[in-house]
Design a protein around this motif. Structure first.
Motif, PDB file in Angstrom:
ATOM      1  N   SER A   1      50.563  -3.277  34.850  1.00 18.59           N
ATOM      2  CA  SER A   1      49.699  -4.449  34.663  1.00 18.59           C
ATOM      3  C   SER A   1      49.681  -5.297  35.937  1.00 18.59           C
ATOM      4  O   SER A   1      50.687  -5.395  36.652  1.00 18.59           O
ATOM      5  CB  SER A   1      50.170  -5.285  33.470  1.00 18.59           C
ATOM      6  OG  SER A   1      51.287  -6.040  33.809  1.00 18.59           O
TER       7      SER A   1
ATOM      8  N   ALA B   1      44.610  -0.131  27.447  1.00 18.73           N
ATOM      9  CA  ALA B   1      45.783  -0.903  27.017  1.00 18.73           C
ATOM     10  C   ALA B   1      45.418  -2.188  26.282  1.00 18.73           C
ATOM     11  O   ALA B   1      46.169  -3.156  26.296  1.00 18.73           O
ATOM     12  CB  ALA B   1      46.724  -1.207  28.182  1.00 18.73           C
ATOM     13  N   SER B   2      44.225  -2.218  25.671  1.00 21.31           N
ATOM     14  CA  SER B   2      43.899  -3.332  24.766  1.00 21.31           C
ATOM     15  C   SER B   2      43.146  -2.725  23.588  1.00 21.31           C
ATOM     16  O   SER B   2      42.452  -1.727  23.750  1.00 21.31           O
ATOM     17  CB  SER B   2      43.045  -4.381  25.471  1.00 21.31           C
ATOM     18  OG  SER B   2      41.862  -3.794  25.947  1.00 21.31           O
TER      19      SER B   2
ATOM     20  N   LEU C   1      44.524  -3.852  34.639  1.00 20.80           N
ATOM     21  CA  LEU C   1      45.540  -2.844  34.933  1.00 20.80           C
ATOM     22  C   LEU C   1      45.235  -2.226  36.284  1.00 20.80           C
ATOM     23  O   LEU C   1      44.096  -2.299  36.764  1.00 20.80           O
ATOM     24  CB  LEU C   1      45.495  -1.740  33.870  1.00 20.80           C
ATOM     25  CG  LEU C   1      45.757  -2.165  32.436  1.00 20.80           C
ATOM     26  CD1 LEU C   1      45.487  -1.002  31.502  1.00 20.80           C
ATOM     27  CD2 LEU C   1      47.187  -2.638  32.267  1.00 20.80           C
TER      28      LEU C   1
ATOM     29  N   PRO D   1      50.254  -4.689  27.179  1.00 24.85           N
ATOM     30  CA  PRO D   1      51.404  -4.927  28.076  1.00 24.85           C
ATOM     31  C   PRO D   1      52.090  -6.266  27.845  1.00 24.85           C
ATOM     32  O   PRO D   1      53.290  -6.403  28.106  1.00 24.85           O
ATOM     33  CB  PRO D   1      50.775  -4.873  29.476  1.00 24.85           C
ATOM     34  CG  PRO D   1      49.552  -4.039  29.308  1.00 24.85           C
ATOM     35  CD  PRO D   1      49.041  -4.349  27.923  1.00 24.85           C
TER      36      PRO D   1
ATOM     37  N   ILE E   1      52.612   2.324  32.147  1.00 23.41           N
ATOM     38  CA  ILE E   1      51.767   2.478  30.957  1.00 23.41           C
ATOM     39  C   ILE E   1      51.130   3.872  31.015  1.00 23.41           C
ATOM     40  O   ILE E   1      50.367   4.167  31.933  1.00 23.41           O
ATOM     41  CB  ILE E   1      50.690   1.380  30.928  1.00 23.41           C
ATOM     42  CG1 ILE E   1      51.368   0.004  30.844  1.00 23.41           C
ATOM     43  CG2 ILE E   1      49.710   1.585  29.784  1.00 23.41           C
ATOM     44  CD1 ILE E   1      50.488  -1.150  31.245  1.00 23.41           C
TER      45      ILE E   1
ATOM     46  N   VAL F   1      48.527   6.096  29.891  1.00 23.38           N
ATOM     47  CA  VAL F   1      47.232   5.928  29.205  1.00 23.38           C
ATOM     48  C   VAL F   1      46.959   7.089  28.246  1.00 23.38           C
ATOM     49  O   VAL F   1      47.150   8.259  28.603  1.00 23.38           O
ATOM     50  CB  VAL F   1      46.096   5.802  30.251  1.00 23.38           C
ATOM     51  CG1 VAL F   1      44.733   5.797  29.583  1.00 23.38           C
ATOM     52  CG2 VAL F   1      46.279   4.532  31.061  1.00 23.38           C
TER      53      VAL F   1
ATOM     54  N   LEU G   1      51.824   4.582  24.616  1.00 22.08           N
ATOM     55  CA  LEU G   1      51.703   4.037  25.975  1.00 22.08           C
ATOM     56  C   LEU G   1      53.059   3.910  26.680  1.00 22.08           C
ATOM     57  O   LEU G   1      53.107   3.619  27.871  1.00 22.08           O
ATOM     58  CB  LEU G   1      51.059   2.646  25.947  1.00 22.08           C
ATOM     59  CG  LEU G   1      49.602   2.556  25.535  1.00 22.08           C
ATOM     60  CD1 LEU G   1      49.193   1.102  25.363  1.00 22.08           C
ATOM     61  CD2 LEU G   1      48.698   3.205  26.565  1.00 22.08           C
TER      62      LEU G   1
END
Ligand SMILES: [Zn+2]
Ligand SMILES: [Zn+2]
Length: 313
Positions: free
Chosen positions: A140, A214-215, A95, A77, A118, A120, A44
């Protein structure tokens, strides 16, 4: 303490450095139990964003940082644990594209260069398995909001700037104003011991289709060498299915979602379906979960025996 990327670089310098880096119990725990997370952070573009100490603290924690639930995910993040409910309802865990960050936080073209980027990872995301757009670069909401507040002076001044920017009554303008107001919102305050599923939801919850990016599920290191990942209850899924086809008895529904709570049953039942547990808490939960008791007769017998014993006392 070094970040994961620096630790890997440092450990590749020589044998002594490698031994020292691997001797760090925090790095060793992360490499053993959260290898996917270290890999994802690198892909990322966030490898240097968090220290090993911060990531290890998250690994040793259990609770969501926004509520009282178990935080089954790590929001990459910020490297903070979170639950699905907060990931969905807390705007600060969302995001957005750089273009939207510029719009919703009224930032200049130059200032968005300061936002973390970020990159992806291509793939399918969220419960709906929606594919990520190609070459997707996001930032974010929390970082964009902090920059917006810094540049405009306060949350109120930032809100005013948004209202001024999208004051026209044109459809696009009012849609952007609505989305911007949502992203600028503070998360819902959750008191100690309060169940987030029974809190009023934020008005106008908006989705920009980026939920779940991002999780990722993140284990909890409960004791040295012993990590657990979350468990989801199939019984709660069954209860939701029964409710959605009007096959859940009214008295059962009223027990799970008391009418005086003023909450919509779909929201609460969906939240229960998506709530994760560590093993100990899960074993406690299924003793009282309507769907689980229906699915596993042995649990039902145990519950009846407990009720009988309680009546005797
Ligand atoms: Zn939460
Ligand atoms: Zn359940």
């Amino acid at each position: 303490m070094l970040d994961p990327q620096s630790t890997v670089h440092f450990s590749s310098v020589c044998f002594l450095a490698r031994s020292l880096a691997h001797a760090s119990h925090a790095y060793r725990d992360l490499a053993t139990f959260a290898r996917d997370t270290l890999y994802a952070l690198g892909k990322l573009g966030l490898a240097g964003a968090h220290s090993i100490a911060d990531l290890h603290a998250a690994l040793r924690a259990e609770q969501c940082t926004s509520c009282n639930d178990y935080g089954v995910f790590l929001f990459l993040p910020t490297a903070k644990r979170c639950c699905w409910e907060c990931l969905r309802h807390n705007p600060q865990l969302h995001l957005l594209s750089l273009k939207d960050a510029k719009r919703f936080f009224v930032l200049s073209k130059r200032s968005i260069e300061k936002l973390p980027r970020i990159h992806v990872i291509p793939g399918k995301y969220g419960i709906t398995q929606k594919p990520a757009p190609e070459h997707c670069i996001l930032t974010s909401v929390a970082a964009a909001r902090a920059l917006g507040i810094q540049q405009h002076g306060s949350p109120d001044k930032l809100a005013d700037a948004l209202s001024k920017r999208y004051s026209s009554r044109a459809h696009t303008s009012s849609r952007l104003l609505l989305l911007g107001r949502f992203f600028q919102m503070e998360p819902r305050p959750v008191a100690c011991g309060q169940d987030i599923l029974f809190l009023p939801t934020l008005a106008n919850i908006q989705s920009n289709g980026l939920l779940g990016m991002a999780s990722l599920p993140f284990p909890s290191l409960l004791s040295p060498g012993h990590a657990e990942t979350g468990l989801w209850c199939e019984g709660c899924s069954s209860t939701l299915r029964q409710y959605s086809v009007s096959q859940l008895r009214g008295d059962i529904l009223n027990t799970i979602v008391p009418p005086e709570s003023g909450c919509h049953p779909t929201i609460v039942l969906m939240g229960l379906e998506r709530r994760a547990y560590l093993r100990k808490a899960f074993l406690r939960h299924i003793k009282h979960c309507y769907g689980a008791l229906q699915m596993v007769p042995e649990l039902r017998d145990g519950a009846a025996a407990r009720q009988k014993a309680a009546r005797k006392h």
